[in-house]
Design a protein around this motif. Structure first.
Motif, PDB file in Angstrom:
ATOM      1  N   GLY A   1      16.155  44.795 -12.652  1.00 48.05           N
ATOM      2  CA  GLY A   1      15.609  43.965 -11.574  1.00 48.05           C
ATOM      3  C   GLY A   1      16.744  43.217 -10.906  1.00 48.05           C
ATOM      4  O   GLY A   1      17.610  42.677 -11.604  1.00 48.05           O
ATOM      5  N   LEU A   2      16.772  43.208  -9.598  1.00 52.38           N
ATOM      6  CA  LEU A   2      17.824  42.496  -8.868  1.00 52.38           C
ATOM      7  C   LEU A   2      17.253  41.891  -7.593  1.00 52.38           C
ATOM      8  O   LEU A   2      16.129  42.204  -7.189  1.00 52.38           O
ATOM      9  N   ASP A   3      18.072  41.055  -6.960  1.00 56.12           N
ATOM     10  CA  ASP A   3      17.704  40.461  -5.667  1.00 56.12           C
ATOM     11  C   ASP A   3      18.427  41.187  -4.534  1.00 56.12           C
ATOM     12  O   ASP A   3      18.800  40.569  -3.532  1.00 56.12           O
ATOM     13  N   ILE A   4      18.592  42.502  -4.674  1.00 54.14           N
ATOM     14  CA  ILE A   4      19.331  43.276  -3.665  1.00 54.14           C
ATOM     15  C   ILE A   4      18.717  43.156  -2.267  1.00 54.14           C
ATOM     16  O   ILE A   4      19.448  42.875  -1.310  1.00 54.14           O
ATOM     17  N   PRO A   5      17.403  43.325  -2.108  1.00 56.58           N
ATOM     18  CA  PRO A   5      16.864  43.221  -0.739  1.00 56.58           C
ATOM     19  C   PRO A   5      17.126  41.845  -0.118  1.00 56.58           C
ATOM     20  O   PRO A   5      17.557  41.750   1.032  1.00 56.58           O
ATOM     21  N   PHE A   6      16.920  40.812  -0.886  1.00 57.19           N
ATOM     22  CA  PHE A   6      17.195  39.472  -0.358  1.00 57.19           C
ATOM     23  C   PHE A   6      18.653  39.344   0.044  1.00 57.19           C
ATOM     24  O   PHE A   6      18.983  38.830   1.117  1.00 57.19           O
ATOM     25  N   SER A   7      19.533  39.799  -0.830  1.00 55.84           N
ATOM     26  CA  SER A   7      20.965  39.671  -0.577  1.00 55.84           C
ATOM     27  C   SER A   7      21.388  40.469   0.637  1.00 55.84           C
ATOM     28  O   SER A   7      22.215  40.020   1.438  1.00 55.84           O
ATOM     29  N   TYR A   8      20.807  41.649   0.757  1.00 58.89           N
ATOM     30  CA  TYR A   8      21.170  42.507   1.874  1.00 58.89           C
ATOM     31  C   TYR A   8      20.659  41.917   3.187  1.00 58.89           C
ATOM     32  O   TYR A   8      21.393  41.809   4.167  1.00 58.89           O
ATOM     33  N   GLN A   9      19.406  41.512   3.198  1.00 58.73           N
ATOM     34  CA  GLN A   9      18.817  40.967   4.429  1.00 58.73           C
ATOM     35  C   GLN A   9      19.525  39.713   4.893  1.00 58.73           C
ATOM     36  O   GLN A   9      19.621  39.435   6.077  1.00 58.73           O
ATOM     37  N   ASN A  10      20.000  38.935   3.947  1.00 54.84           N
ATOM     38  CA  ASN A  10      20.565  37.637   4.304  1.00 54.84           C
ATOM     39  C   ASN A  10      22.084  37.610   4.233  1.00 54.84           C
ATOM     40  O   ASN A  10      22.683  36.556   4.379  1.00 54.84           O
ATOM     41  N   ASP A  11      22.684  38.782   3.992  1.00 57.19           N
ATOM     42  CA  ASP A  11      24.145  38.886   4.070  1.00 57.19           C
ATOM     43  C   ASP A  11      24.869  37.950   3.118  1.00 57.19           C
ATOM     44  O   ASP A  11      25.745  37.179   3.517  1.00 57.19           O
TER      45      ASP A  11
ATOM     46  N   GLN B   1      31.287  45.109  -0.217  1.00 54.36           N
ATOM     47  CA  GLN B   1      32.276  44.297  -0.936  1.00 54.36           C
ATOM     48  C   GLN B   1      32.264  42.833  -0.499  1.00 54.36           C
ATOM     49  O   GLN B   1      32.632  41.945  -1.244  1.00 54.36           O
ATOM     50  N   HIS B   2      31.879  42.638   0.750  1.00 53.92           N
ATOM     51  CA  HIS B   2      31.630  41.261   1.220  1.00 53.92           C
ATOM     52  C   HIS B   2      30.533  41.373   2.260  1.00 53.92           C
ATOM     53  O   HIS B   2      30.232  42.487   2.711  1.00 53.92           O
ATOM     54  N   PRO B   3      29.925  40.259   2.654  1.00 52.86           N
ATOM     55  CA  PRO B   3      28.811  40.381   3.597  1.00 52.86           C
ATOM     56  C   PRO B   3      29.231  41.184   4.827  1.00 52.86           C
ATOM     57  O   PRO B   3      30.292  40.938   5.415  1.00 52.86           O
ATOM     58  N   ALA B   4      28.414  42.154   5.184  1.00 50.42           N
ATOM     59  CA  ALA B   4      28.686  43.032   6.328  1.00 50.42           C
ATOM     60  C   ALA B   4      27.468  43.000   7.229  1.00 50.42           C
ATOM     61  O   ALA B   4      26.689  43.944   7.296  1.00 50.42           O
ATOM     62  N   PRO B   5      27.274  41.890   7.905  1.00 46.89           N
ATOM     63  CA  PRO B   5      26.020  41.684   8.637  1.00 46.89           C
ATOM     64  C   PRO B   5      25.819  42.672   9.774  1.00 46.89           C
ATOM     65  O   PRO B   5      26.775  43.102  10.417  1.00 46.89           O
ATOM     66  N   GLN B   6      24.558  43.020   9.985  1.00 46.82           N
ATOM     67  CA  GLN B   6      24.200  43.762  11.191  1.00 46.82           C
ATOM     68  C   GLN B   6      24.235  42.837  12.400  1.00 46.82           C
ATOM     69  O   GLN B   6      24.540  43.259  13.500  1.00 46.82           O
ATOM     70  N   ALA B   7      23.923  41.584  12.170  1.00 43.22           N
ATOM     71  CA  ALA B   7      24.033  40.599  13.251  1.00 43.22           C
ATOM     72  C   ALA B   7      25.487  40.540  13.702  1.00 43.22           C
ATOM     73  O   ALA B   7      26.402  40.675  12.896  1.00 43.22           O
ATOM     74  N   VAL B   8      25.684  40.362  15.009  1.00 40.80           N
ATOM     75  CA  VAL B   8      27.049  40.286  15.543  1.00 40.80           C
ATOM     76  C   VAL B   8      27.295  38.898  16.130  1.00 40.80           C
ATOM     77  O   VAL B   8      26.360  38.203  16.513  1.00 40.80           O
ATOM     78  N   PRO B   9      28.559  38.508  16.213  1.00 36.92           N
ATOM     79  CA  PRO B   9      28.868  37.259  16.920  1.00 36.92           C
ATOM     80  C   PRO B   9      28.481  37.442  18.387  1.00 36.92           C
ATOM     81  O   PRO B   9      28.698  38.530  18.937  1.00 36.92           O
ATOM     82  N   HIS B  10      27.925  36.439  18.981  1.00 40.92           N
ATOM     83  CA  HIS B  10      27.520  36.574  20.383  1.00 40.92           C
ATOM     84  C   HIS B  10      27.443  35.193  21.028  1.00 40.92           C
ATOM     85  O   HIS B  10      27.106  34.216  20.366  1.00 40.92           O
ATOM     86  N   VAL B  11      27.745  35.160  22.331  1.00 40.86           N
ATOM     87  CA  VAL B  11      27.648  33.918  23.111  1.00 40.86           C
ATOM     88  C   VAL B  11      26.568  34.084  24.170  1.00 40.86           C
ATOM     89  O   VAL B  11      26.513  35.113  24.849  1.00 40.86           O
ATOM     90  N   TRP B  12      25.701  33.098  24.275  1.00 43.68           N
ATOM     91  CA  TRP B  12      24.723  33.047  25.362  1.00 43.68           C
ATOM     92  C   TRP B  12      25.149  31.929  26.317  1.00 43.68           C
ATOM     93  O   TRP B  12      25.356  30.786  25.865  1.00 43.68           O
TER      94      TRP B  12
END
Lengths: 351, 351, 351, 351
Positions: free
Chosen positions: B161-171, C34-45
C-alpha cells in the motif's frame, strides 16, 4: 550598595511589616540563587531498616477509613520534618497485612506503586482490579477511585510515589472517600486496561482520544526486563539502543501520546552492566531511585553511597549523580521531570 | 440565470481559451458537488484471480533495477486506466520468486506491506532486516532505503500500500536508487526496530523524540490477533472494549505519538463475530480492505459483495459501507484518513 | 531487465486489463520520478488582459443562483484544460457589477479573496459583513456561508483563491445553497471578527479555543504595509527582521494558533527594495503570486518574466523561482504549503 | 481506627524519626484536604499605603548591584513572613528614582511589569529598549538579560510579577549578573519586538518558530483599551464578544502560539460596566488583581472589599471571587493558571 542603617530606615522596615510587604533587596541572593540551591539534601534510606519499620506498623496500626493507608513517607532530612522526599515528590513504603483491605478513595494527586518484592495484593483502580507482583509498575492517576486488598496469608509491602508535596504547596488537591469495601474483589491475572492496551503498537478503536494519564494500570516486569535485555544485546551486536555505554534504560509511557504516564511524574527503569558507570549528570528537578536487583553505588555530589536491593535514594535539584554497577544493576527511577519540562524549567548538564 | 447565447458570448468564451482562463459559472456543479461524487467506484478484486496473475508475472517478468518491483497495482475502473485504487492510494500485489532479490531504493512516498499468506521474505528497511510472515503489517515510511529478498525455494506474495496517486497528483515525490544487493542479508527473527520498540508502554531512553512515522518495522500477527481476541472477550464479560457490538478493531500506531503509523496512511484491523454486522458508515476519504480470514460480505452503497480470504475491495469517498460476517471475519484495512484529518476535511456519517 | 516480448507476456498484459490491475514495472519512472516533475507549467497571466475579459463577462453574464459567481479561473496550460492553476489550487478573478449581489452559499472548500484594486463590495461571512478594500486579504474558511454585494455604482474585481482542485481530486467537497439575499446588508467599516480579534497580542476571553481557521475576516492593507515597512526600517538600522537582505515578508496567521489561516492554504506578502533579488528557491508544493505594487520580474526555472501591477504567476512544485525588484516591489503570495507540511512532504532547496 | 497508644507505638514513632520516615495515617487529612485549603489568605493592599512606602524607600535605599532592584514584595499574611503573595507568585511595587539605573541581570524566573501610573522608564530586555507607560504590560521572560533606566527627573513606580515562590520552592532558579550599565541606552518609542510582532494577524517570515514566551516586549494600553471597548460595543449591538454580561476581558498572548505569554504566568485585563458584577467563581491556582481605573469592590469568600485605583488583592486557590463595578471598572489580572493547566490540575466552579 547596602542602605545606611538609620532610624528612618528602621522605621521604614517596621512599617513594611505592618503593610505586609518585604524588600527584595535584602533577600535577592537567597530567593534567587545562581543555580538551584535546594534545602532538600541527597539521602539514602536502607531497605533493611525500612521494611522492619513497616512490619512493626503492620502489627500496631490498623488500616482503614480515616488513616486510609499504612504508608511511611520518606522525610528528606533537609525539609524540616515533613514527609517530603523532595519539594515535589512523596515516596513511601506501604504495607498491607494478610487479608487486609485499604478502603477506596480518590484524590487529585497522581500516584503510582512499584513492587520491589512480594505478591498477593490487588489494587482496584476505577473498578478495574490490578494484580501487583514483583517488578511491576502500577498507576493510579489523579481522581481515580482506588483501594487495595491482600488476598493471601502473607503481608506485602511496596513503594508508593505521589505528587503530594507539590499539590500541597500549590493548593491543588481534592479528596473524596469511596466505599470501604472494594468495588470489585475479583483477582484476575490481567487488568482490563492491560488487556485493551498492552499490545505493542496497537490501539483499540474504542480508545482513540488522548488521555491525560496512561490507560495502562500495570506495566509488567516481564516487559521491562525484556526491553532492557534487548538494549544490552543490541549494544553487544554493535547497534544503537542503549542510553549510554553499558546503560540500558526505558521510560514508562502513556500509549495514547507517547508521553509521560502522568502529568507530574516520570517513571523510568535503568539497567547497568556489571562494572558500568553512568555519566555524571545534573538535572533541574528531583528524582528518587530504588534498587531492584544487584549491587552497586550512587555518587551524589561527589560522595559515594553503597546500595543494596530495596535501598532508596533521592537526588534533589541540580545535585550531580552517577550510578556505579558492581553486579548487573537494576534500578527503578521516578522524578518530577514532567513538571519541569511542561513549565520549561528543565535543564540538564552532563559530565 | 444562464447567459444568453450570443456571438459576443461565443467570442468571449473563445478569448478565454487563448487567455488560459475558464469560467466558474459553467462548472460549479461538477467542480463543487453537494457531497463527494467520486469518479472512483466501489470494486472488489478476487484473490483467486489476482494471485494466479501475479504467479504468471513471476514466470515471465524478471525483478530488478529499473522496473524495481514485480507489483500489480489495482486499477479502479472509474479512474481511467491508471493504477490508482483511489485518488490517493495505491494497492498492489507484489510477488517475489524463490531466491529473488528486489534491489534497494527509497522514495518520498510512504509504503507498507501486509501479508495475507506465506513467509520466507525479509525486507530490509534502513539497513534493518524485517521478517515477513502471515498476518504481519510492515512499514516502509517515506525516504527509507528498502529492498526485499526471498531466502526460500518458494515464491511469496503480499500486498503493498502506498500514497503514489496522491504523491503523483500533487507533485511531492522524490526517488533515489540504492544498492542492488541488500545492505544486510541476515535473516533475524525480529528486526532491531521491534526489539527496541515492541514492549507495551515502554520507550527506550535513546529514542525520546517524536518521529514522523513509526519506528516499528513489523507489527506481528500474534499481537494483532491477541488484541482483537481480548476485545471480544471483554465484550463477553460485559466490559467496554469493542468498537461496536460484535466488532473488535485496532489501529496500528506510532508509539512515539500514539498517532497514525505514517503521515498519509492509516492502517487498522477488524474482527467481526460470526453473524455480526457493522453499522453502515460513510467517510470522507477512501479505504481499502483485504479479507484475512473467514467469510462474509461487504455492502457498498446498498450492493452486497461476497468475500473470501484474500479478496480486496475499495470504498471511495462518501460511499456507504457495512461489513457482514458469515464466520468469524478478519479484515485488514487501510485508508487515507490521516490526510483528511490533518487537513480538516474529515466527516463521518454513521447509520 | 525488461521482460521478453512474447505471446505469453502479451496475453498476461491483456488479462491484467480485464482484471483491473496494472504492472508497476512499466511505469515506475513516470509515477515515481526522481524529483517532482509537474505537468503544471510556470505561467504568467497579465492583468491587462484578465481585467478586460472580466469586464466583458460583466456585460454578458449575469451573476446569481446556479452559476453562483462571476469568476474566471486561471487554467494552467499544462493541466489539460481544467481551471486549475496548479494541482491543488484555484485562482480566479471575480467581477461584481454595480449594485450586484452574489447569493449566499457554503462549501467545504477553503477560500480567500485578495483585492488588488477597487472598493465598494462587502462580503458577508457567517453573517458578518466584511468591507473589501485595496490591499486587503479576506477569508472564507470552509463551510461558512458567504455572499457578496457591491453597494456602489462602479464594478469591482478581485482575486479568489481556493483549494478546489485538491478538493475535487480527493473527493472531499460538500456544497450547500444559502439565501439569495444577503443575511446582513449593512456596510460597517470593520467586521465583527476584526473588532474582536485585531488587537495585537490580545485574545478575547470569549474565544479561548483554537479554531481550525482564523477568526479574522479581513487582514487590512494598513497593517500589512506597516509590518513590511518596519522590517525594512529595522534592516536599515542594522537589526534582524527581514526574511533575507532587501526582502521583507509576512505570513497571514490564525491568531488562535499562530499557524496558517486555513488548513490548506498559506498566504504571505513580500516587499523587495528596488534592486533587490530573492535567493533562488525550490519548494515542494505550488505557489501563486500577484503583483500588488511596483515593477520587477520573476525568474522561473531560469526564464525571466517581466511583471506589472496585477500580473499573476504560478510556480509549480520544485520549479526554481526568484524575484527581482526594479522599483520597490510588493507581491501577494499564496500556496498549498500547509498541505505539504501537515503531510510531511515539505522540502525546500535554497540557492 | 486510630492505633492504640502503647509504649510499643511510641517507640515505633520515635524510631520513625531516626529513620527519616513519617506515617501518612496521622496526616492524611491535612496533607490531602477535600478541596484546596490554602495557607495563603485573601488580602487587599491599598495603593495609598504602598506608594508612599515605595517613595520612602527611594529616599533611603540606593538601587544597584547586589540588591539589584528597589522592589517591595507583597507578603501574604498567611504565608509566614515570606514575600510571597501566593505559593506560586511574587507581586511587588518597584520604584526607580530620577535618572536612576537598575543594572542588568537575568534569571530563570519569568517576570512582567504592569504600569498603573507614570512614565519615563525604559526597560532593556535582551538588548531591546522598551518604553514603559501607563497601562502597558511588559514582559521579561526567563533567562533574558534586563535592566531599567529612568531618563526623567521624576520617580516612577510600577508593579512586578514573577514566579519567584514557585521557582524557589521547586529549586528551578538560575541567576546571572549582567553589565551595570544598560546595554542600550536609547529611548525609542517602540521596541524592536513590537515593530516586528504587533501587527494583528501577521507574523514575520523571519520568526516562524514557536517560542516558549512571547516575543512582544510591550503590550500597549492603547490596544488593550480598544479591544475592551469593542467588546462592550458589540454587546450593545447585540453580538457575542464579552466574557459575561457587562464584563469585557482579554488575555495577553504569545502570537507564535496563541497561548499564554510565559510558561508560568497568565495575564488578563478586565473591564466591567458601571453596575455590573462578575459571576462568583472559584479556581484552582492563585490570582492577583490591580485596579487600573474606576471604583468598585471584590467579594472574596463572601467578604466585600472596596477598591480604588492602584489597589491590589490576591485570590488564593479555590477562594470564591466576584467583581462589582461602581463606575466603569478596569482591572489588570495575573495568575499561575498556566501551571495548573499544563499539569492538568485546573478546575473551575462558576456560580
Amino acid at each position: 550598595m547596602a542602605p545606611e542603617d538609620t532610624p528612618e530606615l528602621r522605621q521604614l522596615y517596621a512599617d513594611f511589616e505592618s503593610l505586609h510587604i518585604m524588600p527584595l533587596w535584602t533577600q535577592t541572593g537567597s530567593l534567587m540563587p545562581q543555580h538551584p540551591a535546594p534545602q532538600a539534601v541527597p539521602h539514602v534510606w536502607k531497605w533493611s531498616k525500612l521494611y522492619p519499620a513497616a512490619k512493626r506498623s503492620g502489627d500496631l496500626v490498623p488500616v482503614g477509613r480515616g488513616g486510609e493507608r499504612r504508608a511511611l513517607g520518606l522525610a528528606n532530612p533537609g525539609l524540616g520534618g515533613r514527609a517530603y522526599v523532595s519539594p515535589t515528590l512523596w515516596a513511601a513504603i506501604q504495607y498491607l497485612g494478610p487479608k487486609e483491605t485499604a478502603p477506596e478513595h480518590r484524590h487529585a494527586q497522581n500516584a503510582f506503586r512499584f513492587v520491589v518484592e512480594g505478591e498477593g495484593v490487588w489494587t482496584v483502580v476505577s473498578g478495574d482490579p490490578v494484580r501487583m507482583s514483583r517488578g511491576d509498575f502500577l498507576l493510579t492517576p489523579g481522581w481515580n477511585f482506588h483501594g487495595h486488598q491482600n488476598v493471601t496469608d502473607k503481608p506485602m509491602a511496596w513503594i508508593d510515589g505521589l505528587d503530594i508535596p507539590f499539590s500541597y504547596q500549590n493548593d491543588v488537591g481534592f479528596f473524596e472517600f469511596g466505599p470501604e469495601k472494594l468495588s470489585d474483589e475479583t483477582t484476575p491475572e490481567f487488568s482490563r486496561g492491560e488487556r485493551l492496551w498492552c499490545h505493542p503498537g496497537l490501539r483499540p478503536l474504542s480508545g482513540l482520544q488522548a488521555t491525560i494519564s496512561s490507560p495502562i494500570g500495570a506495566y509488567r516486569w516481564e516487559h521491562t526486563d525484556r526491553a532492557l535485555a534487548e538494549q544490552l544485546r543490541l549494544e553487544e551486536e554493535g547497534h544503537p539502543g542503549v542510553f549510554e555505554p553499558g546503560h540500558a534504560a526505558v521510560r514508562y509511557v502513556n500509549p495514547t501520546t507517547g508521553g509521560d504516564v502522568m502529568p507530574t511524574i516520570r517513571a523510568q527503569f535503568h539497567r547497568l552492566r556489571a562494572g558500568a558507570q553512568s555519566a555524571p549528570r545534573r538535572e533541574v528537578g528531583s528524582s528518587v531511585f530504588q534498587v531492584f536487583e544487584g549491587r552497586g553505588a550512587v555518587v551524589l555530589n561527589g560522595e559515594t553511597h553503597k546500595l543494596d536491593v530495596g535501598d532508596l535514594f533521592v537526588v534533589p535539584s541540580w545535585v550531580q549523580w552517577s550510578l556505579q554497577a558492581e553486579t548487573q544493576f537494576d534500578l527503578f527511577h521516578f522524578s518530577d521531570a514532567p513538571i519541569m519540562e511542561r513549565l520549561n524549567f528543565d535543564r540538564v548538564q552532563v559530565g
